[in-house]
Design a protein around this motif. Structure first.
Motif, short mmCIF file in Angstrom:
data_model
loop_
_atom_site.label_atom_id
_atom_site.label_comp_id
_atom_site.label_asym_id
_atom_site.label_seq_id
_atom_site.Cartn_x
_atom_site.Cartn_y
_atom_site.Cartn_z
N VAL A 140 1.34 6.38 -7.08
CA VAL A 140 0.30 7.34 -7.49
C VAL A 140 0.87 8.76 -7.47
O VAL A 140 0.67 9.53 -8.41
N ASN A 160 0.82 -1.21 0.00
CA ASN A 160 0.00 0.00 0.00
C ASN A 160 0.85 1.26 0.00
O ASN A 160 0.53 2.24 -0.68
N ARG A 193 2.16 1.58 -3.51
CA ARG A 193 1.11 2.04 -4.42
C ARG A 193 0.86 3.53 -4.25
O ARG A 193 0.70 4.25 -5.23
N SER A 194 0.82 3.99 -3.00
CA SER A 194 0.61 5.42 -2.75
C SER A 194 1.76 6.23 -3.35
O SER A 194 1.53 7.27 -3.97
#
Length: 181
Positions: free
Chosen positions: A119, A112, A115-116
């Motif tokens: 982004v 996570n 992924r952050s």
């Protein structure tokens, strides 16, 4: 939030505080909820309450928290995960499942974070791409406004003129040879 990779590399996993944090996290309800879900403990006879139907996940997680423990082994960097119940197989299952779910939980958290970060980096790439496009457009408008020609364009114009002169020269030479003959 982005994680500064330098901060992560400086953290000493073998430090006592880090190991204590890991040991506490192993028996955290977020990990134990995963153990309950993975092993369908809500319907397991050992975890059934006085009511006829199955207990809630939270109720089973609270019972599991009393059964499962994790502690540091003195003088090592090992963390012992144990489960105590009247059923040896269940104890074995719960201890191993807790350790496995802790590992999965940690991997999911890292995923996570990655992924952050991805982004944020993709948004930055889009922003920079837009800025580049605007800059290229401004340069093109400047060239058009000031009748500016790039060096490459000047070379192309000169090459084209040279080709035309060579063609005219060849044509004139051909005509002269024809007239002389």
């Amino acid at each position: 939030k982005l994680v500064n990779i330098e901060d992560v590399s400086e953290m000493k996993v073998g430090s006592l505080n880090a190991l204590k944090t890991i040991a506490e996290t192993i028996t955290h309800s977020s990990v134990l909820n995963r153990v309950v879900a993975t092993n369908s403990l809500v319907t397991h006879p050992y975890f059934r309450g006085a009511a006829d139907g199955p207990d809630s996940t939270d109720a089973v997680t609270r019972r599991l928290k009393r059964i499962v423990s994790s502690q540091l082994r003195r003088g090592t960097r090992l963390i012992e995960v144990s489960a105590v119940s009247t059923d040896a197989r269940l104890s074995f299952l719960l201890a191993n499942s807790t350790a496995a779910q802790f590992i999965r939980h940690s991997l999911d958290q890292n995923l996570n974070v990655n992924r952050s970060g991805n982004v944020v980096l993709m948004e930055e790439a889009k922003r920079l791409k837009l800025r580049l496009s605007e800059s290229e457009k401004a340069v093109q408008e400047y060239k058009e406004f000031n009748n500016a020609v790039s060096l490459e364009d000047k070379q192309n114009i000169t090459l084209e003129k040279l080709k035309n002169f060579n063609k005219e020269y060849s044509d004139a030479k051909s005509i002269r040879i024809q007239v002389a003959a």
